[in-house]
Design a protein around this motif. Structure first.
Motif, PDB file in Angstrom:
ATOM      1  N   ASP A   1       0.816  -1.219   0.000  1.00 58.42           N
ATOM      2  CA  ASP A   1       0.000   0.000   0.000  1.00 58.42           C
ATOM      3  C   ASP A   1       0.853   1.275   0.000  1.00 58.42           C
ATOM      4  OD1 ASP A   1       1.019  -0.121   2.554  1.00 58.42           O
ATOM      5  OD2 ASP A   1      -0.909   0.118   3.571  1.00 58.42           O
TER       6      ASP A   1
ATOM      7  N   LYS B   1      -0.215   5.385  -0.920  1.00 59.43           N
ATOM      8  CA  LYS B   1      -0.048   6.347   0.168  1.00 59.43           C
ATOM      9  C   LYS B   1       0.921   7.465  -0.234  1.00 59.43           C
ATOM     10  CE  LYS B   1      -1.021   3.301   4.119  1.00 59.43           C
ATOM     11  NZ  LYS B   1      -0.445   2.655   5.342  1.00 59.43           N
TER      12      LYS B   1
ATOM     13  N   ASP C   1      -0.774   9.847  -2.818  1.00 62.45           N
ATOM     14  CA  ASP C   1      -1.728  10.747  -2.171  1.00 62.45           C
ATOM     15  C   ASP C   1      -1.003  11.852  -1.409  1.00 62.45           C
ATOM     16  OD1 ASP C   1      -3.798   9.232  -3.167  1.00 62.45           O
ATOM     17  OD2 ASP C   1      -4.139   8.107  -1.301  1.00 62.45           O
TER      18      ASP C   1
END
Length: 430
Positions: A315, A319, A322
């Motif tokens: 992930d 992350k 963003d």
């Protein structure tokens, strides 16, 4: 009689294809700088940069000098073999020759280990007189006082990206993936300000880049230099540590002196990842306030991002995207974690039997993975890295980030498009 020397900045085709599509590739300054030490009464000097030139194997040279970095090592060995077959002698220097001298020396006639300000001129004198030794080692810490201005007149092409200057050498930090401490003496050194200014003013261009490993390594020195630089109409970029950008006077002086953007090694938005590689100087909680402060001074940020730390899970790519979008990061230089030889990271992965190969072509940090990650496969790491690059340089992300930054928008839009083009054709190589 003068001898013919060819000085080569190597770049294998794989990484060259990757870099050529980008718009902001400044020249590697090593060979133009070392050329300034060569006595032109004894040598005819030629420079070749494989970024935009082919190596002239068809010409006769007495000596071929090659600076060897790790990802180009195998390529350099092939170049050397061709020149030696044609009767030329070959001398190696540079990071990989310094880190792996026993290996490198098998492929050349002479090797220069460590910093070269003292050993390179000595070697040239000995070679001209026919008494050159196999190995020259830097046993001291060379001073940066009185060093010559690089021979930029020998550079072919690169009209917009030939302006590279260094004011300091070294870095005060000890990141475990970085090989600076193994290449240079563990000291931070500075050139006299007036000599740096003279070097900068010798560049026939408005734009240049400081090639320093950490331009803000000594804040008071940086301030003195920028106060002097402000007298000239120059535009420039430099690599700095984000934490040192909390000094408002420092940022104000940078902008007054013509700074356009900083390259900042954020590396990760995970505190655990940063701590795992001794990069605790970066404080993720302070990223926003410091980045906002830099942007407030109308300076752009090119962030260094690394994927593949032991704490990274799948992930991490989303992350990071963003976070970059929300912070208005103007651009990134994104890399795959690379365990360069002799670094603490390399020794750790070697001990844990996690190195995939010692084929140095895998150690470029851009097109291949050289180790086994902890929380994903090597292919998943590469695919995540490529996904991030594609999404970061999507039109949607570019517009989002630049609307937050609002800094040098036209320039940053062009640079972003250059990186967008470089994504095409990059595939995972097992």
């Amino acid at each position: 009689m003068r001898k013919n020397i060819l000085m080569i900045t190597p770049e294998n085709r794989e990484i060259n294809d990757f870099r050529k599509k980008q718009f902001n590739n400044f020249i590697q300054i090593t060979m133009p700088y070392l050329a300034a030490f060569v006595d032109s009464s004894k040598y005819n000097i030629s420079l070749v940069d494989e970024y935009n030139e082919d190596v002239p194997f068809y010409k006769k040279y007495d000596l071929a000098a090659i600076t060897v970095n790790t990802s180009n090592a195998s390529h350099c060995y092939e170049i050397a073999a061709k020149f030696r077959k044609n009767g030329a002698k070959v001398v190696f220097g540079g990071p990989h020759a310094t880190l792996m001298p026993k290996e490198a020396s098998k492929h050349c006639d002479y090797i220069i280990i460590g910093e070269a300000e003292n050993t390179w001129p000595k070697f040239l004198e000995d070679f001209y007189e026919g008494r050159a030794k196999d190995t020259y080692v830097c046993d001291d810490i060379p001073s940066l006082n009185g060093i010559p201005i690089p021979r930029r007149d020998l550079i072919k092409g690169r009209y917009f990206t030939r302006g590279a200057v260094f004011a300091t050498r070294g870095c005060p930090y000890h990141c475990s993936y970085c090989n600076l401490k193994q290449i240079y003496s563990d000291s931070f050194r500075m050139r006299p300000v007036d000599e740096v200014i003279k070097d900068i003013n010798s560049i026939n261009a408005k734009y240049f880049v400081f090639w320093d490993d950490n331009f803000f390594g000594d804040i008071e020195y940086a301030k003195r230099l920028m106060m002097e630089l402000a007298k000239y109409n120059k535009k420039w970029a430099a690599q700095v540590t984000l934490e040192r950008c909390q000094d408002k006077e420092l940022l104000k002086l940078a902008k007054q002196a013509g700074c356009e953007y900083f390259f900042v090694g954020l590396e990760s938005f995970s505190e655990d990842s940063l701590n795992s590689v001794n990069k605790g100087i970066n404080n993720v909680k302070r990223y926003k306030s410091l980045i906002d402060l830099i942007h407030k001074n109308d300076i752009s940020i090119q962030a260094g991002i690394i994927f593949g730390f032991d704490t990274d899970t799948k992930d991490i790519f989303k992350k990071t995207l963003d976070a970059c979008n929300n912070l208005g990061i103007d651009g990134v230089t994104v890399s795959i974690l690379t365990p360069l030889p002799k670094t603490p990271l390399y020794e750790q992965f070697q001990k844990e039997d996690r190195l995939i190969t010692t084929d140095w072509k895998y150690y470029n940090g851009k097109t291949r993975v050289a180790f086994v990650p902890k929380n994903m496969t090597s292919q998943e790491l590469f695919q995540g890295y490529m996904w991030f690059r594609k999404e970061f340089y999507s039109i949607k992300s570019i517009i989002k980030r630049l609307s937050v930054s609002r800094t040098n928008i036209i320039h940053n839009f062009i640079v972003n498009l250059g990186y967008k083009l470089s994504i095409k054709g990059t595939k995972f190589i097992e």
